[in-house]
Design an enzyme around this catalytic site. Structure first.
Site, PDB file in Angstrom:
ATOM      1  N   ASN A 100      74.493  65.214  45.463  1.00 31.88           N
ATOM      2  CA  ASN A 100      73.159  65.681  45.080  1.00 31.88           C
ATOM      3  C   ASN A 100      73.307  66.830  44.074  1.00 31.88           C
ATOM      4  OD1 ASN A 100      70.830  67.379  45.111  1.00 31.88           O
ATOM      5  ND2 ASN A 100      70.084  66.279  46.905  1.00 31.88           N
ATOM      6  N   HIS A 136      70.903  71.354  42.672  1.00 30.45           N
ATOM      7  CA  HIS A 136      71.078  72.798  42.523  1.00 30.45           C
ATOM      8  C   HIS A 136      71.807  73.203  41.244  1.00 30.45           C
ATOM      9  CE1 HIS A 136      68.783  73.350  45.987  1.00 30.45           C
ATOM     10  NE2 HIS A 136      69.563  72.546  46.688  1.00 30.45           N
ATOM     11  N   HIS A 145      66.434  64.880  43.527  1.00 26.84           N
ATOM     12  CA  HIS A 145      65.118  64.979  44.170  1.00 26.84           C
ATOM     13  C   HIS A 145      64.125  65.530  43.155  1.00 26.84           C
ATOM     14  CE1 HIS A 145      62.684  66.816  47.805  1.00 26.84           C
ATOM     15  NE2 HIS A 145      61.939  66.078  47.021  1.00 26.84           N
ATOM     16  N   ARG A 161      60.918  66.960  42.827  1.00 30.15           N
ATOM     17  CA  ARG A 161      59.864  67.529  43.680  1.00 30.15           C
ATOM     18  C   ARG A 161      58.557  67.601  42.920  1.00 30.15           C
ATOM     19  NH1 ARG A 161      62.026  70.458  48.429  1.00 30.15           N
ATOM     20  NH2 ARG A 161      59.884  71.113  48.700  1.00 30.15           N
ATOM     21  N   ARG A 206      60.720  72.107  40.814  1.00 28.51           N
ATOM     22  CA  ARG A 206      61.448  73.397  40.869  1.00 28.51           C
ATOM     23  C   ARG A 206      62.912  73.250  40.471  1.00 28.51           C
ATOM     24  NH1 ARG A 206      61.813  74.376  47.352  1.00 28.51           N
ATOM     25  NH2 ARG A 206      59.572  74.211  47.154  1.00 28.51           N
ATOM     26  N   GLU A 262      65.224  60.763  45.100  1.00 22.53           N
ATOM     27  CA  GLU A 262      64.507  61.304  46.268  1.00 22.53           C
ATOM     28  C   GLU A 262      63.145  61.790  45.839  1.00 22.53           C
ATOM     29  OE1 GLU A 262      65.811  64.619  48.653  1.00 22.53           O
ATOM     30  OE2 GLU A 262      67.795  63.728  48.643  1.00 22.53           O
ATOM     31  N   THR A 306      64.221  70.574  52.122  1.00 21.99           N
ATOM     32  CA  THR A 306      63.549  69.577  52.955  1.00 21.99           C
ATOM     33  C   THR A 306      63.817  69.901  54.430  1.00 21.99           C
ATOM     34  OG1 THR A 306      64.145  68.056  51.188  1.00 21.99           O
ATOM     35  CG2 THR A 306      63.167  67.097  53.144  1.00 21.99           C
ATOM     36  N   GLU A 320      68.068  57.539  56.370  1.00 17.90           N
ATOM     37  CA  GLU A 320      69.009  58.647  56.218  1.00 17.90           C
ATOM     38  C   GLU A 320      68.693  59.640  57.330  1.00 17.90           C
ATOM     39  OE1 GLU A 320      69.859  60.171  52.330  1.00 17.90           O
ATOM     40  OE2 GLU A 320      70.341  62.159  53.129  1.00 17.90           O
ATOM     41  N   HIS A 380      72.284  66.523  54.745  1.00 20.14           N
ATOM     42  CA  HIS A 380      71.636  67.833  54.767  1.00 20.14           C
ATOM     43  C   HIS A 380      72.520  68.852  55.484  1.00 20.14           C
ATOM     44  CE1 HIS A 380      68.518  70.814  54.356  1.00 20.14           C
ATOM     45  NE2 HIS A 380      67.871  69.956  53.619  1.00 20.14           N
TER      46      HIS A 380
HETATM   47  N1  PXP Z   1      69.617  64.155  51.805  1.00 19.04           N
HETATM   48  C1  PXP Z   1      68.321  64.471  51.607  1.00 19.04           C
HETATM   49  C2  PXP Z   1      67.300  63.438  51.900  1.00 19.04           C
HETATM   50  C3  PXP Z   1      67.940  65.751  51.123  1.00 19.04           C
HETATM   51  O1  PXP Z   1      66.645  66.044  50.943  1.00 19.04           O
HETATM   52  C4  PXP Z   1      68.956  66.667  50.802  1.00 19.04           C
HETATM   53  C5  PXP Z   1      68.592  68.007  50.238  1.00 19.04           C
HETATM   54  O2  PXP Z   1      67.914  67.865  49.051  1.00 19.04           O
HETATM   55  C6  PXP Z   1      70.285  66.285  50.995  1.00 19.04           C
HETATM   56  C7  PXP Z   1      70.589  65.035  51.519  1.00 19.04           C
HETATM   57  C8  PXP Z   1      71.417  67.188  50.649  1.00 19.04           C
HETATM   58  O3  PXP Z   1      71.380  68.335  51.437  1.00 19.04           O
HETATM   59  P1  PXP Z   1      72.301  69.556  51.057  1.00 19.04           P
HETATM   60  O4  PXP Z   1      71.877  70.008  49.703  1.00 19.04           O
HETATM   61  O5  PXP Z   1      72.021  70.541  52.142  1.00 19.04           O
HETATM   62  O6  PXP Z   1      73.719  69.061  51.077  1.00 19.04           O
END
Ligand code: PXP
Length: 257
Positions: free
Chosen positions: A16, A19, A52, A54, A58, A79, A110, A160, A203
């Site tokens: 992901n 960030h 993602h 949003r 952001r 996402e 999330t 998930e 997550h």
């Molecule tokens: N899976 C989903 C559905 C999420 O919303 C997120 C966070 O955006 C992640 C995985 C990844 O989580 P993390 O950034 O904490 O590794």
């Protein structure tokens, strides 16, 4: 009767990149570029990229999704919240996978899983055109059996499972509660697989907590972001991802023994 232990398949890693965009947007500049991060992640062995979009944009922006769709050679897991705006964007791009998540403007990330069980009729209608467009639709949910059964009922291909509570409990030193949460995630994964769902998790996963999750045989994919992007500051993105891959494989190997 002796049972043959089937070794589970390779666990996919979805990276992901949200960030990277968070850091870019903090200065309103063009860097660091999330696409560059995604391409490096591919080189480092990521099996997919997650982003993602949003409602408040952001981190990831619409132009990032366009760039990712144009350049990635691994699947994009898009996402989003289950809104009309996002449905139109998905239908325009037709990404490999769409993961529906709950979204609150005021949250930092999330926070919980999607309440599929309370929204069955709407979500069934919502995902129908996405399925028709060929997207694999995934529900980001807790391990609650009601939510898993509801996800199967509406025709989702994937669930998930939210590992946020598991990772928070371990980070706060609640090992026994963390073990209990892990057992619930295992039971949830088993139930989901028995209903014909592909099972993912994600997550809050880190080097320290990923192995017991990777050992859950029903899991096909982990999606990991925040920790990897943070770790990249210290060791670089490719080595950070390679180390996660190693730990996931180690967790999975332990399962087969
Ligand atoms: N899976 C989903 C559905 C999420 O919303 C997120 C966070 O955006 C992640 C995985 C990844 O989580 P993390 O950034 O904490 O590794």
């Amino acid at each position: 009767m002796t049972q043959t232990l089937q070794k589970p398949g390779k666990l996919r890693l979805g990276v992901n990149i949200d960030h990277v965009a968070t850091v870019r947007n903090a200065r309103g500049s063009a860097w660091p570029d999330p696409l560059r991060a995604a391409l490096l992640a591919e080189t480092a062995g990521a099996d997919g990229i997650t982003a993602h979009l949003r409602e408040d944009r952001r981190h990831i922006r619409d132009a990032d999704i366009e760039a990712l769709m144009a350049a990635l050679t691994v699947p994009l897991n898009f996402e989003c919240a289950a809104t009309a705006e996002m449905q139109a964007i998905v239908l325009r791009h037709k990404p490999h996978a769409v993961c529906l998540v709950p979204e609150k403007r005021e949250e930092r990330t999330t926070e919980g899983g999607l309440d599929v069980a309370s929204d069955l009729a709407r979500l069934t209608d919502y995902i129908a055109p996405l399925r028709e467009a060929g997207c694999r639709v995934s529900m980001f949910i807790s391990h609650d059996p009601r939510q898993i059964e509801a996800s199967a009922k509406i025709g989702a291909a994937v669930v998930e499972l939210h590992t946020g509570l598991y990772s928070d409990l371990l980070a706060d030193g609640h090992a026994a509660l963390g073990e209990r949460e892990l057992a619930s995630l295992q039971a949830g994964a088993e139930l989901a697989a028995s209903l014909g769902l592909e099972v993912h998790a994600g997550h809050g996963l880190t080097y320290d907590n990923v192995e017991p999750i990777a050992a859950i045989p029903e899991l096909a994919e982990l999606n990991i972001g925040h920790f990897l992007i943070g770790e990249a500051i210290f060791r670089g993105l490719e080595p950070a991802i390679e180390e996660m891959r190693r730990r996931m494989d180690q967790g999975r190997d332990q399962q087969g023994r």
